[in-house]
Design an enzyme around this catalytic site. Structure first.
Site, PDB file in Angstrom:
ATOM      1  N   ARG A 229       0.913  -1.138  -0.052  1.00 46.60           N
ATOM      2  CA  ARG A 229       0.024   0.066  -0.020  1.00 46.60           C
ATOM      3  C   ARG A 229       0.914   1.238   0.054  1.00 46.60           C
ATOM      4  O   ARG A 229       2.162   1.330   0.782  1.00 46.60           O
ATOM      5  CB  ARG A 229      -0.879  -0.055   1.409  1.00 46.60           C
ATOM      6  N   HIS A 277      -0.589   0.749  -9.752  1.00 49.00           N
ATOM      7  CA  HIS A 277      -1.504  -0.537  -8.639  1.00 49.00           C
ATOM      8  C   HIS A 277      -1.978  -1.627  -9.515  1.00 49.00           C
ATOM      9  O   HIS A 277      -3.191  -1.558  -9.373  1.00 49.00           O
ATOM     10  CB  HIS A 277      -2.490   0.552  -7.895  1.00 49.00           C
TER      11      HIS A 277
END
Lengths: 314, 314
Positions: A229, A277
Site C-alpha cells: 500500500r 497499482h
C-alpha cells in the site's frame, strides 16, 4: 431473504450483479443506492463505498471486501459491527507473485541499465551475480508474502521474511518483531513490501528502515519493491534515499495518492519503475466465486473464513 | 604429464590458469600460444580458439567447451577427433532460467507498454490476463529448457516443450518432430527458443515458423524470446514479423552478428528488448570446478559426462 448489497465505487455494479446472479440465480442482489428495504440485506460486498452506504442495515451478517487490503474499509466511520471478510484468492496470490518475481528479476538483472544500453545502442555485457548470492527480504508473511517467498526461493534467491508476530514458514528464514526487523533488513539486498496497511505499519518505509538495508550486497546497493500500500511509504524519505544512494533503485506499484499526481518526481526518476497499482488485479470471476462460496458455506452453517482481526487491522 | 591447454579468445587466459591451479595446484596448465611440448597436452579447454590452436596435440584426450553451446567449436576445421565435452552447470542453468522467466513475465505483464506509460506520466491500469491463460512453448528440452519449463509452470503458465526426438518430461506437455512442432506453435503465445545451433536448426526461426504461432491468445499476439543462438533466427523474417503484426514483441539476447552492429534496426525497435548475449553468463568459479571435476573423474576411470554427439551437433 438474505439479500446482497453491492456498495462499490470505481467498479461497475451492474456487471457484479450479473456475475453473482450467474452463480446463484435466485439470490436477491442489489446495487447501492437501490437498497430497497434495508432490513432484507444480509451481506454487503464493498469496495470504497460511498459514505453512509453501509448504514442502517439492521440485519447485516457480514461485510465482504472486494479487494485484498481492508485498510480503506476499516477506516470507515461507523463500519457495521459484523464480521469483515477479506479476499484470499489463489488467482490474486498468483498475480501478486508474478509482479514480485518480475520486479525482483528486473533489478537483479539490472534491466533499467540494460534498457539504457539498448537505447544508446551499447553492446556492453556486464558481470552478473547469481541469484544465489542475492538476498531478498519480504515484509509480510501472509498468503501473498509466503507465495512470493516460495517462488523466489525456487528462482535461487536467498529469501527471508518478516512478520509482526512469530511465524514458522518451512524453507524460509523468518524474523519477527522490532529486533527481527532490524536483523532481516541487515541481510537484505532487495526488500519486498507486502504488508497490510494498519496504524502500526503506516509510514514504516522511512529513512531509518531504508538505511538499515544491507550495503555490502552483490547488486551494488539495496532495492525497494513496494507492492503493498502507498501509505506504507514515506515518499519524501524514499526519494531522498534514491537520490543520496541509500537505495540503488525501486519498483513502486502503490502510492500515498493514487492516481500518482503528474507532478510526482517518481514518474521520471531514472531509478524508479512506476506501475499504476496493478500488482495483483483480481480476476472478477474468481473473486465472485470466492464471495458466493463464502456466503453458501456460511448459510450451510460452516462459518466464514478469512475474517479480519479488527485490532490487528488485517 | 596430462597438461591442460587453455585456448580462448575474449577471456583472460591468465585468470583461468590461476583458477584451475587453485583447484589442482600440481597440474601443468598452459595458455595458448605458450603450448610448450604439444605431446604433453592431454586436455584442451577452449572458447573461440584461434585457428590452428588445437592442431598437433597428438596425445589429446578430450576437448572441453567453456560455454554451453558447442556450435562454434564444431565449426572448426580439423577439430581433434577426441571426446568434446559441453558445459552442464547448475549455475548456468539457473541463470538462463532467470533470463527466461524475467522475459516471459516482462511480456506477459506488458512492461514495455508500462514503461511507455511511465515516461508519459500516464496512470492507466489495464486488464491483465492471468498466467494460467497464457501458453508458453519452449523449443529445446535439454537441461536449460526443462528447468525453464518447470519454473514457468510454477509461475502458473501453461507450458509445453518441443524437442527433435521424443522426450517424456513430467508435468509438461511435450511435442517432437516436424508435426509436433506445428502443433506446439499453434498453441503457443510466448515462444522461448533454447535450441542448440546445428545444421538442422540454423534459421529455424523464420516467417513460416512465426506465422504458425497462436493468434487467438490472451496477450493480443505472439511473443518471441530467443536465448539460444543468433544463428537460429532469420533476422529479416523476425523484423518483418514485428512490423506486420505477426509478432507482438520480442526479447533477443543473441544475434547473427555479435556485437549487434550499431546499424541494426533491433536496437531501437519499440517492440524489441535487446540484451548483449547475457542470458546465462556462467560463474567462472563454478565452471572451473565443473571442468576440473570432469578431469579428475576421467583420470579416476569414471569416464566423461556430457559428451557431445557430433552427428546431432549438441
Amino acid at each position: 431473504l438474505n439479500a446482497i448489497l453491492l456498495a462499490m465505487t470505481g467498479m461497475e455494479p451492474e456487471t457484479w450483479v450479473a456475475r453473482l446472479k450467474a452463480l446463484d440465480p435466485d439470490r436477491d442482489v442489489r446495487a447501492w443506492p437501490e437498497v430497497g428495504n434495508p432490513q432484507e440485506i444480509a451481506y454487503a460486498m464493498a469496495w470504497k463505498p460511498e459514505p453512509g452506504a453501509l448504514d442502517g442495515l439492521s440485519n447485516l451478517k457480514a461485510v465482504f471486501s472486494l479487494g485484498a487490503g481492508v485498510d480503506a474499509l476499516l477506516a470507515i466511520d461507523g463500519l457495521p459491527d459484523v464480521p469483515l471478510v477479506r479476499v484470499v484468492d489463489p488467482d490474486l496470490t498468483m498475480r501478486m507473485s508474478e509482479y514480485v518475481v518480475l520486479n525482483v528479476l528486473l533489478h537483479h538483472r539490472h534491466m533499467l541499465r540494460a534498457l539504457d544500453d539498448q537505447r544508446a545502442r551499447r553492446w556492453e555485457p556486464r558481470d552478473q551475480p547469481a541469484a544465489s548470492s542475492v538476498r531478498v527480504g519480504i515484509l509480510g508473511l501472509g498468503e501473498l508474502g509466503l507465495d512470493a517467498a516460495r517462488k523466489l526461493t525456487m528462482m535461487g534467491f536467498q529469501v527471508a521474511g518478516w512478520s509482526r508476530s512469530a511465524k514458522q514458514r518451512h524453507g524460509i528464514a523468518t524474523y519477527f518483531g522490532e529486533v527481527g526487523l532490524k536483523q532481516m533488513l541487515g541481510r537484505t539486498d532487495i526488500l519486498v513490501v507486502l504488508l497490510p496497511l494498519t496504524p502500526a505499519t503506516t509510514g514504516i518505509i522511512d529513512t531509518v528502515l531504508l538505511r538499515g538495508l544491507a550495503r555490502d550486497g552483490a547488486l551494488g546497493g539495496p532495492v525497494l519493491i513496494n507492492a503493498g500500500r502507498g501509505g506504507l511509504q514515506n515518499e519524501a524519505d524514499v526519494l531522498a534515499a534514491l537520490d543520496d544512494g541509500t537505495l540503488l533503485a525501486a519498483s513502486l506499484d502503490v502510492f500515498v495518492t493514487e492516481p500518482l499526481p503528474e507532478s510526482s518526481p517518481f514518474w521520471t526518476h531514472p531509478k524508479v519503475i512506476v506501475t499504476p497499482h496493478v500488482g495483483a488485479d483480481s480476476d472478477p470471476e474468481a473473486l465472485a466465486r470466492y464471495l458466493m462460496g463464502q456466503v453458501h458455506r456460511f448459510e450451510a452453517g460452516e462459518g466464514l473464513t478469512n475474517v479480519v482481526d479488527r485490532t490487528a487491522g488485517y
